[in-house]
Design an enzyme around this catalytic site. Structure first.
Site, mmCIF file in Angstrom:
data_model
loop_
_atom_site.group_PDB
_atom_site.id
_atom_site.type_symbol
_atom_site.label_atom_id
_atom_site.label_comp_id
_atom_site.label_asym_id
_atom_site.label_seq_id
_atom_site.Cartn_x
_atom_site.Cartn_y
_atom_site.Cartn_z
ATOM 1 N N ARG A 38 4.517 46.246 62.702
ATOM 2 C CA ARG A 38 3.685 47.455 62.882
ATOM 3 C C ARG A 38 2.594 47.220 63.919
ATOM 4 O O ARG A 38 2.345 48.078 64.765
ATOM 5 C CB ARG A 38 3.066 47.896 61.556
ATOM 6 N N ASN A 56 5.399 51.031 57.072
ATOM 7 C CA ASN A 56 6.394 50.331 56.253
ATOM 8 C C ASN A 56 6.924 51.285 55.191
ATOM 9 O O ASN A 56 6.204 52.163 54.711
ATOM 10 C CB ASN A 56 5.773 49.125 55.545
#
Length: 113
Positions: A38, A56
């Protein structure tokens, strides 16, 4: 000669301002959680000047959305499919809901929780 340069520059700026904006959703499969995926995605999106987000999932994938000029969005799609974070392993990248947009709907690039 100067007039020609000015006309070319103004024409280039007009073309750049008229560049098509697109939005696309993505889901990345593989070893993409716990490997800074990320953070790297956010950094890459910002470096390309894109709007969007990354998150996520409970299923172990990473999802998100990217928005911006088609050329930069396509560069980001290639990065998501083939590069990712240094410790990640990308098995599959799925892109969906690609559409034209008149303006960015998401400002900046961020991580969602």
């Amino acid at each position: 000669m100067l007039l020609l340069c000015v006309l070319i520059f103004c024409g280039f700026r007009f073309v750049m301002s008229e560049e098509k904006l697109i939005s696309v959703d993505f889901e990345i499969f593989g070893n993409v959680q716990g490997v800074c995926f990320r953070m790297y995605t956010e950094d890459q999106g910002r470096a390309l000047g894109l709007g969007g987000w990354v998150k996520n999932t409970r299923q172990g994938t990473v999802i998100g959305q990217i928005q911006g000029p088609a050329q930069q969005v396509n560069s980001m799609k290639l990065w998501l499919k083939n590069v990712g974070s240094p410790s990640s392993r990308i098995d599959r990248a799925v892109f969906s809901n690609e559409r034209d947009i008149s303006k960015l709907e998401v400002q900046g690039f961020s991580t969602r929780y």
